[in-house]
Enzyme design. Structure first.
Site, mmCIF file in Angstrom:
data_model
loop_
_atom_site.group_PDB
_atom_site.id
_atom_site.type_symbol
_atom_site.label_atom_id
_atom_site.label_comp_id
_atom_site.label_asym_id
_atom_site.label_seq_id
_atom_site.Cartn_x
_atom_site.Cartn_y
_atom_site.Cartn_z
ATOM 1 N N TYR A 87 0.978 -1.313 -0.204
ATOM 2 C CA TYR A 87 0.041 -0.068 0.179
ATOM 3 C C TYR A 87 0.862 1.104 -0.033
ATOM 4 O O TYR A 87 0.529 2.075 -0.559
ATOM 5 C CB TYR A 87 -0.962 0.166 1.313
ATOM 6 N N PHE A 146 -7.779 21.210 -24.652
ATOM 7 C CA PHE A 146 -7.999 19.841 -24.570
ATOM 8 C C PHE A 146 -9.236 19.494 -23.731
ATOM 9 O O PHE A 146 -9.318 20.335 -22.854
ATOM 10 C CB PHE A 146 -7.019 18.990 -24.399
ATOM 11 N N THR A 147 -10.137 18.546 -24.377
ATOM 12 C CA THR A 147 -11.473 18.437 -23.509
ATOM 13 C C THR A 147 -11.387 18.420 -22.217
ATOM 14 O O THR A 147 -12.184 19.304 -21.248
ATOM 15 C CB THR A 147 -12.073 17.264 -24.004
ATOM 16 N N ASP A 153 1.813 20.078 -20.554
ATOM 17 C CA ASP A 153 1.068 18.897 -20.828
ATOM 18 C C ASP A 153 1.962 17.933 -21.625
ATOM 19 O O ASP A 153 2.310 18.111 -22.798
ATOM 20 C CB ASP A 153 -0.451 19.155 -21.769
ATOM 21 N N LYS A 211 -0.263 7.189 -23.547
ATOM 22 C CA LYS A 211 0.132 7.744 -24.996
ATOM 23 C C LYS A 211 1.736 7.481 -24.999
ATOM 24 O O LYS A 211 1.949 6.166 -25.202
ATOM 25 C CB LYS A 211 -0.212 9.358 -25.136
ATOM 26 N N ARG A 218 -13.730 15.094 -33.838
ATOM 27 C CA ARG A 218 -13.058 16.185 -33.106
ATOM 28 C C ARG A 218 -13.420 17.480 -33.816
ATOM 29 O O ARG A 218 -12.809 17.983 -34.709
ATOM 30 C CB ARG A 218 -11.465 16.034 -33.223
ATOM 31 N N PHE A 253 -19.233 14.523 -26.039
ATOM 32 C CA PHE A 253 -18.761 13.629 -27.198
ATOM 33 C C PHE A 253 -18.699 11.881 -26.518
ATOM 34 O O PHE A 253 -18.970 11.005 -27.829
ATOM 35 C CB PHE A 253 -17.363 14.053 -27.792
HETATM 36 O O1 PLI Z 1 -7.063 10.229 -20.922
HETATM 37 P P1 PLI Z 1 -6.280 10.838 -19.835
HETATM 38 O O2 PLI Z 1 -6.980 11.027 -18.581
HETATM 39 O O3 PLI Z 1 -5.089 9.776 -19.467
HETATM 40 O O4 PLI Z 1 -5.588 12.044 -20.305
HETATM 41 C C1 PLI Z 1 -6.014 13.333 -20.661
HETATM 42 C C2 PLI Z 1 -5.290 13.977 -21.720
HETATM 43 C C3 PLI Z 1 -4.714 15.269 -21.474
HETATM 44 N N1 PLI Z 1 -4.001 15.636 -22.404
HETATM 45 C C4 PLI Z 1 -3.799 15.494 -23.594
HETATM 46 C C5 PLI Z 1 -3.259 16.143 -24.622
HETATM 47 C C6 PLI Z 1 -4.752 14.002 -24.148
HETATM 48 O O5 PLI Z 1 -4.880 13.831 -25.331
HETATM 49 C C7 PLI Z 1 -5.427 13.598 -23.089
HETATM 50 C C8 PLI Z 1 -6.136 12.322 -23.402
HETATM 51 N N2 PLI Z 1 -6.230 12.244 -24.838
HETATM 52 C C9 PLI Z 1 -7.082 11.165 -25.144
HETATM 53 C C10 PLI Z 1 -8.089 10.345 -24.476
HETATM 54 C C11 PLI Z 1 -7.275 10.963 -26.575
HETATM 55 O O6 PLI Z 1 -7.906 10.086 -26.940
HETATM 56 O O7 PLI Z 1 -6.498 11.641 -27.205
#
Ligand code: PLI
Length: 461
Positions: free
Chosen positions: A76, A128-129, A219, A262, A386, A453
């Site tokens: 933990y 970003f969303t 970011d 990513k 998008r 979306f």
């Molecule tokens: O999906 P998260 O919560 O791990 O990350 C959010 C996020 C933050 N910044 C940027 C530039 C992103 O592209 C992002 C998430 N992007 C997704 C889910 C995408 O499909 O692009």
């Protein structure tokens, strides 16, 4: 062997484990997409052939990462994997402190809570969303300060993710520096088409922000891909390693939010990193409320280990060349066929210009949503809208945002699909392009309150 000149690159890996794909008929897809309300997010994965919805958490891990999963220390508190991750973040990104989070938006939630006072502004190089929503939920107002070219799908600019320093300075003059919580810098810029920001611009933004006592929150979700573009496009960086470039990029910021799903080649994970003692203190306090103890932040030990190992692999030039090269391959084939896409080709995805596909559709007939559905119908390939649906509504007026870009994103997971999958994708997009004239658009019949979306539903007009 070294003297043999290679004419082409290939993936720097071979495939050890395979996952079968399922193909469906057009008749089956007519039913599944209708049941999904013409929203590709609502399709079941089993009904998808080639999944280009996102590059988020959909990457193939290496044997080195899987081996690391077996070394998960699931204590933990004080997991060994946390300390491995902390060391790697310091070595590659250069930040002093690390707070792990379950994914990127967990880090966005923390930093927005910590730094934004209600009524403050948060400029950034395009929204970003999830980032903007967390800023708004903390009482902030996002202000777009990206260069104009970023909003023009056809404008050729090597660094379309750059901040317009005049726009940033004008905002400081208009509202006063004390009303600006911080500036967020995305690299690459997802919503602009995976476009990079230059080192020169990063440096200038940091100078201007620091002069005005404004923090820079980076970011870093796809920062390694951005570093690759700097290496091949910006003078003075040709001979530097990706690692050196990444460290310099991060040095022009005070903190970073990260979605490890990513760049870092994992299926789950993220972090918040920072240099400031006070921000770290706050984040360490707050992470236990929303994510978990500060040495796991909502992640299993094994997930932190896979992410730590992913940092090392993702920062290799050969890896990035193959990853970005694959996207470029698809983009160039589409350009040759005359299909309108966002130029220049970005890092993680090809963005189809839905306004050019369907000039007959006004924006409230959801051209990009329609195009993603048509592509699925043609071949079972799943892409993502998008455009106006992703843009959502203004929190002040309640009206739709009407973004200039109405795009469909074909997003390539890392190390997952082959060149033959790419060819099939190109052929399907071309088929949809040829049949564009008779398409009539969609009507929204269900609209969720947040990040609509993901779950909105549509009917064919
Ligand atoms: O999906 P998260 O919560 O791990 O990350 C959010 C996020 C933050 N910044 C940027 C530039 C992103 O592209 C992002 C998430 N992007 C997704 C889910 C995408 O499909 O692009």
């Amino acid at each position: 062997m070294d003297t043999i000149k290679r004419r082409s690159w290939a993936e720097p890996f071979k495939i050890k484990s395979v996952e079968p794909l399922r193909m469906t008929t057009r008749e089956e897809r007519e039913i599944t997409i209708r049941e999904a309300g013409y929203n590709t997010f609502l399709l079941k994965s089993k009904d998808v052939y080639i999944d280009l919805l996102t590059d988020s958490g959909t990457n193939a891990m290496s044997d080195y990462q899987w081996a690391g999963m077996m070394l998960g220390d699931e204590a933990y508190a004080g997991s060994e994997n946390y300390y491995n991750l902390e060391r790697m973040v310091k070595e590659y990104y250069g930040y002093k402190y690390l707070v792990p989070t379950h994914q990127g938006r967990g880090a966005e939630n923390l930093i927005s809570h910590i730094l934004i006072k209600p009524g403050q502004y948060v400029p950034g190089n395009m929204y970003f969303t999830t980032t903007r929503l967390h800023q708004e939920l903390s009482g902030g107002t996002f202000v777009d300060v990206i260069i104009d070219e970023a909003h023009d799908a056809q404008a050729e600019h090597p660094f379309k993710g750059n901040v317009d320093l005049n726009k940033f300075e004008a905002l400081i003059k208009r509202v006063g520096a004390e009303k600006i919580a911080y500036i967020t810098i995305g690299a690459t810029v997802n919503m602009a088409g995976g476009q990079p920001i230059s080192m020169e611009n990063l440096r200038s933004v940091y100078q201007l922000a620091s002069k005005n006592n404004i923090k820079v929150v980076f970011d870093a979700t796809r920062a390694m891909e951005n570093a690759f573009f700097i290496k091949i496009r910006e003078r003075g960086y040709e001979k530097k390693t990706i690692k050196e470039i990444l460290l310099e990029m991060c040095s022009y910021s005070d903190a970073a939010t990260m979605s490890g799903k990513k760049d870092l080649l994992v299926n789950i994970g993220g972090f918040l990193a920072m240099n400031d003692d006070d921000v770290f203190e706050e984040a360490r306090n707050m992470v236990v409320v929303y994510e978990g103890l500060h040495t796991y932040g909502g992640l299993a030990g094994r997930d932190m280990e896979a992410m730590a190992r992913g940092i090392e692999e993702a920062c290799q030039f050969n890896h990035l060349q193959a990853r970005i090269g694959q996207v470029e391959y698809v983009g160039n084939r589409l350009i040759e066929l005359g299909v309108p896409i966002v130029r220049p080709i970005g890092g993680h995805a090809i963005f189809l210009d839905a306004k050019k596909f369907y000039p007959q559709l006004e924006q409230l007939k959801f051209p990009a949503q329609t195009l993603a559905a048509e592509l699925y119908l043609d071949s079972g390939i799943r892409a993502m809208e998008r455009g106006i649906v992703s843009a959502g509504r203004s929190k002040e007026t309640g009206d739709h945002y009407f973004p200039k870009l109405e795009l469909v994103r074909l997003t390539f997971p890392r190390r997952v699909y082959t060149q033959a999958h790419c060819d099939v994708t190109v052929e399907s997009v071309y088929e949809v392009w040829k049949n564009r004239a008779t398409v009539k658009g969609l009507k929204m019949i269900y609209e969720p309150k947040y990040l609509r979306f993901f779950q909105a539903r549509f009917e064919k007009l």
